[in-house]
Design a protein around this motif. Sequence first.
Motif, mmCIF file in Angstrom:
data_model
loop_
_atom_site.group_PDB
_atom_site.id
_atom_site.type_symbol
_atom_site.label_atom_id
_atom_site.label_comp_id
_atom_site.label_asym_id
_atom_site.label_seq_id
_atom_site.Cartn_x
_atom_site.Cartn_y
_atom_site.Cartn_z
ATOM 1 N N GLY A 188 -3.276 11.119 -3.118
ATOM 2 C CA GLY A 188 -2.593 9.848 -2.942
ATOM 3 C C GLY A 188 -1.496 9.969 -1.905
ATOM 4 N N ALA A 189 -1.843 9.940 -0.623
ATOM 5 C CA ALA A 189 -0.850 10.081 0.445
ATOM 6 C C ALA A 189 -0.516 8.709 1.019
ATOM 7 N N PRO A 190 0.731 8.492 1.450
ATOM 8 C CA PRO A 190 1.059 7.235 2.134
ATOM 9 C C PRO A 190 0.218 7.064 3.392
ATOM 10 N N PRO A 191 0.056 5.823 3.865
ATOM 11 C CA PRO A 191 -0.807 5.584 5.027
ATOM 12 C C PRO A 191 -0.433 6.408 6.251
ATOM 13 N N TYR A 192 0.870 6.583 6.520
ATOM 14 C CA TYR A 192 1.232 7.326 7.720
ATOM 15 C C TYR A 192 0.911 8.812 7.585
ATOM 16 N N VAL A 193 0.920 9.338 6.350
ATOM 17 C CA VAL A 193 0.543 10.738 6.146
ATOM 18 C C VAL A 193 -0.948 10.918 6.414
ATOM 19 N N ARG A 194 -1.757 10.011 5.856
ATOM 20 C CA ARG A 194 -3.201 10.070 6.135
ATOM 21 C C ARG A 194 -3.460 9.881 7.619
ATOM 22 N N GLY A 195 -2.659 9.019 8.260
ATOM 23 C CA GLY A 195 -2.840 8.768 9.683
ATOM 24 C C GLY A 195 -2.537 9.961 10.551
ATOM 25 N N MET A 196 -1.741 10.901 10.049
ATOM 26 C CA MET A 196 -1.417 12.099 10.824
ATOM 27 C C MET A 196 -2.503 13.155 10.753
ATOM 28 N N THR A 197 -3.559 12.906 9.972
ATOM 29 C CA THR A 197 -4.589 13.926 9.787
ATOM 30 C C THR A 197 -5.947 13.444 10.282
ATOM 31 N N GLY A 198 -5.943 12.584 11.289
ATOM 32 C CA GLY A 198 -7.199 12.064 11.796
ATOM 33 C C GLY A 198 -7.961 13.085 12.624
ATOM 34 N N LEU A 199 -9.181 12.708 12.980
ATOM 35 C CA LEU A 199 -10.040 13.559 13.801
ATOM 36 C C LEU A 199 -10.168 12.972 15.201
ATOM 37 N N GLN A 200 -10.038 13.810 16.193
ATOM 38 C CA GLN A 200 -10.349 13.400 17.558
ATOM 39 C C GLN A 200 -11.790 13.839 17.851
ATOM 40 N N ALA A 201 -12.610 12.913 18.279
ATOM 41 C CA ALA A 201 -14.010 13.240 18.548
ATOM 42 C C ALA A 201 -14.476 12.502 19.795
ATOM 43 N N ALA A 202 -15.414 13.092 20.499
ATOM 44 C CA ALA A 202 -16.001 12.439 21.668
ATOM 45 C C ALA A 202 -16.750 11.184 21.236
ATOM 46 N N GLU A 203 -16.822 10.212 22.142
ATOM 47 C CA GLU A 203 -17.514 8.960 21.825
ATOM 48 C C GLU A 203 -18.956 9.218 21.378
ATOM 49 N N GLU A 204 -19.576 10.271 21.943
ATOM 50 C CA GLU A 204 -20.966 10.559 21.566
ATOM 51 C C GLU A 204 -21.086 10.926 20.095
ATOM 52 N N ILE A 205 -20.024 11.528 19.531
ATOM 53 C CA ILE A 205 -20.049 11.886 18.112
ATOM 54 C C ILE A 205 -20.006 10.636 17.248
ATOM 55 N N VAL A 240 0.852 -1.193 0.000
ATOM 56 C CA VAL A 240 0.000 0.000 0.000
ATOM 57 C C VAL A 240 0.886 1.240 0.000
ATOM 58 N N GLN A 241 1.216 1.706 -1.206
ATOM 59 C CA GLN A 241 2.034 2.921 -1.264
ATOM 60 C C GLN A 241 1.218 4.141 -0.896
ATOM 61 N N THR A 242 -0.051 4.162 -1.298
ATOM 62 C CA THR A 242 -0.894 5.323 -1.044
ATOM 63 C C THR A 242 -2.267 4.865 -0.572
ATOM 64 N N THR A 243 -2.921 5.723 0.186
ATOM 65 C CA THR A 243 -4.320 5.510 0.547
ATOM 66 C C THR A 243 -5.183 6.472 -0.272
ATOM 67 N N THR A 244 -6.483 6.195 -0.278
ATOM 68 C CA THR A 244 -7.426 7.141 -0.877
ATOM 69 C C THR A 244 -7.620 8.259 0.138
ATOM 70 N N SER A 245 -6.799 9.280 0.030
ATOM 71 C CA SER A 245 -6.647 10.241 1.127
ATOM 72 C C SER A 245 -7.468 11.509 0.970
ATOM 73 N N SER A 246 -8.100 11.697 -0.169
ATOM 74 C CA SER A 246 -8.815 12.952 -0.386
ATOM 75 C C SER A 246 -10.057 13.066 0.493
ATOM 76 N N TYR A 247 -10.427 11.983 1.191
ATOM 77 C CA TYR A 247 -11.570 12.049 2.097
ATOM 78 C C TYR A 247 -11.152 12.505 3.494
ATOM 79 N N SER A 248 -9.880 12.820 3.646
ATOM 80 C CA SER A 248 -9.414 13.338 4.929
ATOM 81 C C SER A 248 -10.101 14.666 5.228
ATOM 82 N N PRO A 249 -10.371 14.958 6.519
ATOM 83 C CA PRO A 249 -10.955 16.258 6.861
ATOM 84 C C PRO A 249 -9.985 17.410 6.618
#
Length: 395
Positions: A232-249, A217-226
């Motif tokens: 086409g970003a590598p998995p660790y790049v996409r992983g650095m742009t995650g969202l932190q949200a409360a469990e209720e969300i 997996v050289q790249t993930t489908t990363s354009s859905y990142s917030p």
Amino acid sequence: GKTLMPGLVDMHGHLDTCYYASAGLLPQQQASRYAALSFGVTTNYDPYTSELPTYTASEMTLAGDMTGPRNIAVGSVIYGRKRKYDPVFIPIDSYEDAKVIMDRKLSLGGTVIKSYRQIQRQQRQMLNKAGREKGIMVDVEGESHFFNGITAILDGNMNLQHNVPVETLYDDFIQLMAASDVAHTPTLIVLFGELMGENYLFTSSRLWNDPRVETYVQTTTSSYSPLAVPVGAPPYVRGMTGLQAAEEIWDIGFRAAARSMKELNDAGALVNAGSHGQVYGLAMHWELQLLAEGGMSNLDVLKAGTINGAKTLGLEEQIGSLRVGKLADIIVLDENPLTDIRNTESVSMTMVNGRLYDSYSMNEVGNYDRPRMPFYWEENDVPNHIQWKPAWGHH
């Protein structure tokens, strides 16, 4: 100590880019297909690809000249609006136009089309009628539009892709869907209406530590990142742009949609698992985990990832379960997914059409000893500017 199960049937797996139309043929050794096989996906249905490259790849896979899952794809979608940046707009001004579309797909060897953003309901109805006459199945895009989804069910498409953008479904929708012959592939990983399920999993796992992800997996489908991550970003790049949200969300988001999928399943509707190709191979397992978060039993989740998709495609007599006389699509798991759904990730061997592969090396083993050839980026003379692997060591 191992577990055998049917190969996974990914019912929304974008292994090919949609935009190969002007790029010629696909590479004969395609990393996304190796990734899918390494994670146990033995049939991949892709509802948005390009035309000739995709049908060529499907035939080469059938002939044994390409390694990958069984490849069932729609080719170019039947898009109803102008100014799309790829050439998929096809005007449907009459029923004759719909029949011409089906004839063209048949001549290419197609078995299914995707109806996408037709402006008028009657255009979708004409596609369904022409498809029945010509023997072509008609899948439909959900478009994040509740009422389009309702009419897609009423008009009898083969499958509704993506969830409707209402996470908690009421009983009228449940009854309608269950009483129809329309299957549903909700793609909780790419959720409409709330935060996408992939955000939860990117922030709760370290996918780049999986050697199969690292290798294939050289790249993930990363354009859905917030955030504005390259497409086409590598998995660790996409992983650095995650969202932190409360469990209720998350609870009013993908978990609410997953609970609705459990209700649909309990009522007798056909619910499928689809990865959207977010992380080739691994994302199919993520989708299974997201479905389980809504209370669906592990066995029913496994059905969503195997026999349900086979039924949707009309292939339940050939794939989707282990039975004498079916095609030999079998995966070996080191752990039992009935005790923990996350154990589906423990694929150690994948057999597709009787050909057995070690899931980590992707060497063909068993009856043959066929080592995998190196990918172009694994060759010593590759320029440094496309060497992404050195960055893995800096986490």
